[in-house]
Write a protein that holds these residues in place. Sequence first.
Motif, PDB file in Angstrom:
ATOM      1  N   ILE A 180       9.349  17.166   2.773  1.00 22.44           N
ATOM      2  CA  ILE A 180       8.910  15.849   2.314  1.00 22.44           C
ATOM      3  C   ILE A 180       8.430  14.988   3.475  1.00 22.44           C
ATOM      4  O   ILE A 180       7.483  14.206   3.326  1.00 22.44           O
ATOM      5  N   PHE A 181       9.037  15.142   4.653  1.00 24.25           N
ATOM      6  CA  PHE A 181       8.570  14.387   5.821  1.00 24.25           C
ATOM      7  C   PHE A 181       7.072  14.608   6.062  1.00 24.25           C
ATOM      8  O   PHE A 181       6.374  13.706   6.518  1.00 24.25           O
ATOM      9  N   HIS A 182       6.589  15.799   5.778  1.00 23.94           N
ATOM     10  CA  HIS A 182       5.185  16.134   6.037  1.00 23.94           C
ATOM     11  C   HIS A 182       4.221  15.377   5.125  1.00 23.94           C
ATOM     12  O   HIS A 182       3.014  15.355   5.379  1.00 23.94           O
ATOM     13  N   LEU A 183       4.746  14.761   4.074  1.00 19.80           N
ATOM     14  CA  LEU A 183       3.901  14.017   3.139  1.00 19.80           C
ATOM     15  C   LEU A 183       3.633  12.589   3.590  1.00 19.80           C
ATOM     16  O   LEU A 183       2.966  11.831   2.887  1.00 19.80           O
ATOM     17  N   MET A 184       4.112  12.232   4.762  1.00 20.25           N
ATOM     18  CA  MET A 184       4.001  10.849   5.199  1.00 20.25           C
ATOM     19  C   MET A 184       2.545  10.391   5.321  1.00 20.25           C
ATOM     20  O   MET A 184       2.166   9.339   4.827  1.00 20.25           O
ATOM     21  N   TYR A 185       1.731  11.178   6.027  1.00 23.19           N
ATOM     22  CA  TYR A 185       0.339  10.785   6.229  1.00 23.19           C
ATOM     23  C   TYR A 185      -0.672  11.889   5.915  1.00 23.19           C
ATOM     24  O   TYR A 185      -1.838  11.597   5.626  1.00 23.19           O
ATOM     25  N   ALA A 186      -0.262  13.139   5.961  1.00 23.16           N
ATOM     26  CA  ALA A 186      -1.207  14.244   5.803  1.00 23.16           C
ATOM     27  C   ALA A 186      -2.005  14.207   4.500  1.00 23.16           C
ATOM     28  O   ALA A 186      -3.196  14.534   4.510  1.00 23.16           O
ATOM     29  N   PRO A 187      -1.394  13.837   3.341  1.00 21.00           N
ATOM     30  CA  PRO A 187      -2.198  13.818   2.110  1.00 21.00           C
ATOM     31  C   PRO A 187      -3.401  12.881   2.181  1.00 21.00           C
ATOM     32  O   PRO A 187      -4.417  13.121   1.530  1.00 21.00           O
ATOM     33  N   ALA A 188      -3.289  11.815   2.972  1.00 22.79           N
ATOM     34  CA  ALA A 188      -4.379  10.848   3.057  1.00 22.79           C
ATOM     35  C   ALA A 188      -5.614  11.418   3.743  1.00 22.79           C
ATOM     36  O   ALA A 188      -6.721  10.909   3.545  1.00 22.79           O
ATOM     37  N   ASN A 238       0.833  -1.198   0.000  1.00 18.17           N
ATOM     38  CA  ASN A 238       0.000   0.000   0.000  1.00 18.17           C
ATOM     39  C   ASN A 238       0.869   1.251   0.000  1.00 18.17           C
ATOM     40  O   ASN A 238       1.677   1.450   0.907  1.00 18.17           O
ATOM     41  N   PHE A 239       0.693   2.101  -1.015  1.00 18.81           N
ATOM     42  CA  PHE A 239       1.494   3.318  -1.102  1.00 18.81           C
ATOM     43  C   PHE A 239       1.107   4.278   0.011  1.00 18.81           C
ATOM     44  O   PHE A 239      -0.071   4.570   0.223  1.00 18.81           O
ATOM     45  N   GLY A 240       2.085   4.775   0.722  1.00 19.60           N
ATOM     46  CA  GLY A 240       1.826   5.737   1.784  1.00 19.60           C
ATOM     47  C   GLY A 240       2.821   5.585   2.919  1.00 19.60           C
ATOM     48  O   GLY A 240       3.720   4.748   2.887  1.00 19.60           O
ATOM     49  N   LEU A 279      -0.997  15.199  14.006  1.00 16.21           N
ATOM     50  CA  LEU A 279      -1.596  14.601  12.822  1.00 16.21           C
ATOM     51  C   LEU A 279      -2.041  13.165  13.087  1.00 16.21           C
ATOM     52  O   LEU A 279      -3.128  12.748  12.666  1.00 16.21           O
ATOM     53  N   MET A 280      -1.213  12.401  13.789  1.00 13.78           N
ATOM     54  CA  MET A 280      -1.526  10.986  14.006  1.00 13.78           C
ATOM     55  C   MET A 280      -2.784  10.812  14.843  1.00 13.78           C
ATOM     56  O   MET A 280      -3.513   9.826  14.682  1.00 13.78           O
ATOM     57  N   LYS A 281      -3.081  11.749  15.734  1.00  8.16           N
ATOM     58  CA  LYS A 281      -4.323  11.658  16.514  1.00  8.16           C
ATOM     59  C   LYS A 281      -5.533  11.769  15.591  1.00  8.16           C
ATOM     60  O   LYS A 281      -6.536  11.077  15.778  1.00  8.16           O
ATOM     61  N   VAL A 282      -5.421  12.640  14.586  1.00 11.57           N
ATOM     62  CA  VAL A 282      -6.489  12.764  13.595  1.00 11.57           C
ATOM     63  C   VAL A 282      -6.553  11.515  12.726  1.00 11.57           C
ATOM     64  O   VAL A 282      -7.627  10.949  12.488  1.00 11.57           O
ATOM     65  N   ALA A 283      -5.393  11.086  12.258  1.00 15.11           N
ATOM     66  CA  ALA A 283      -5.341   9.945  11.342  1.00 15.11           C
ATOM     67  C   ALA A 283      -5.824   8.647  11.991  1.00 15.11           C
ATOM     68  O   ALA A 283      -6.495   7.836  11.335  1.00 15.11           O
ATOM     69  N   MET A 284      -5.502   8.456  13.239  1.00 18.38           N
ATOM     70  CA  MET A 284      -5.934   7.224  13.915  1.00 18.38           C
ATOM     71  C   MET A 284      -7.452   7.129  13.971  1.00 18.38           C
ATOM     72  O   MET A 284      -8.024   6.040  13.838  1.00 18.38           O
ATOM     73  N   GLU A 285      -8.106   8.280  14.135  1.00 14.84           N
ATOM     74  CA  GLU A 285      -9.572   8.286  14.212  1.00 14.84           C
ATOM     75  C   GLU A 285     -10.207   8.290  12.825  1.00 14.84           C
ATOM     76  O   GLU A 285     -11.110   7.518  12.548  1.00 14.84           O
ATOM     77  N   ALA A 286      -9.697   9.161  11.945  1.00 15.54           N
ATOM     78  CA  ALA A 286     -10.325   9.348  10.638  1.00 15.54           C
ATOM     79  C   ALA A 286      -9.947   8.282   9.619  1.00 15.54           C
ATOM     80  O   ALA A 286     -10.718   7.996   8.696  1.00 15.54           O
ATOM     81  N   LEU A 287      -8.761   7.709   9.751  1.00 17.30           N
ATOM     82  CA  LEU A 287      -8.278   6.724   8.791  1.00 17.30           C
ATOM     83  C   LEU A 287      -8.140   5.324   9.394  1.00 17.30           C
ATOM     84  O   LEU A 287      -8.529   4.337   8.774  1.00 17.30           O
ATOM     85  N   GLY A 288      -7.576   5.276  10.612  1.00 18.00           N
ATOM     86  CA  GLY A 288      -7.309   3.986  11.228  1.00 18.00           C
ATOM     87  C   GLY A 288      -8.557   3.197  11.566  1.00 18.00           C
ATOM     88  O   GLY A 288      -8.655   1.995  11.271  1.00 18.00           O
ATOM     89  N   LYS A 289      -9.534   3.854  12.163  1.00 20.07           N
ATOM     90  CA  LYS A 289     -10.753   3.143  12.560  1.00 20.07           C
ATOM     91  C   LYS A 289     -11.537   2.601  11.360  1.00 20.07           C
ATOM     92  O   LYS A 289     -11.935   1.436  11.356  1.00 20.07           O
TER      93      LYS A 289
END
Length: 221
Positions: free
Chosen positions: A168-176, A10-12, A112-122
């Motif tokens: 570039i580090f900021h592109l790790m998860y934010a685009p998703a 999976n790309f990301g 960012l990861m707090k947002v991603a865990m809820e919005a993407l992870g769940k």
Amino acid sequence: MVLKLYVSANFGGGGAIVAMVLAEKDISYETIFVNLAKKESKTPEFLAMHPFGQVPLIDDDGFILYESRAICRYLAEKYADKGPALLPTGLKAMAIFEQAASVESANFSPALMKVAMEALGKPRRGLPVDQAVLDEALVGFSEKLDAYEVILGKQKFAAGDELSVVDIFHLMYAPALASRAGIDIMTKAERPNVTRWWNELIARPAWVKLQAEGYKVATES
């Protein structure tokens, strides 16, 4: 020997930012996919390369390196003469670079990861999103972006006026957040400097191509 990049299919994530540096630098590499669901990262052979059994990692003619940010720095340094520099020179410029790198890892990424865990992870695990938790996480992330608005009002990129691996580090998860969860927090009208910076990052030809194609199976010099 062509550099080998070990990633999940999976790309990301961390693999995406390593692939971005490789693309910006036009570095030839071979992609080796690791099936995490089948625990291919937990085999004795893989653990001999990465004791935590994670991806990404690179094998550069026998030199094994893991942790995406470390890999990006290594590639930028080794191939300094190819593509954009991505690393500054000079004592003060490097100090600002390290400051920006610390800001990304200690402020931007955790919020960012707090947002991603809820919005993407769940949703990925088939679980319902807790809107109250997501809203609280978005408030916290917004506060970090407010500080970025101040920084980016004084300079073009995260570590100065030139693109660097910190950006570039900021592109790790934010685009998703936008592409998978429909959360466009990076391009709010009230933060024009963040919006300008972010739109420039995600519009870079290397990133656009990676988004469309994912990891390369192989590339020739």
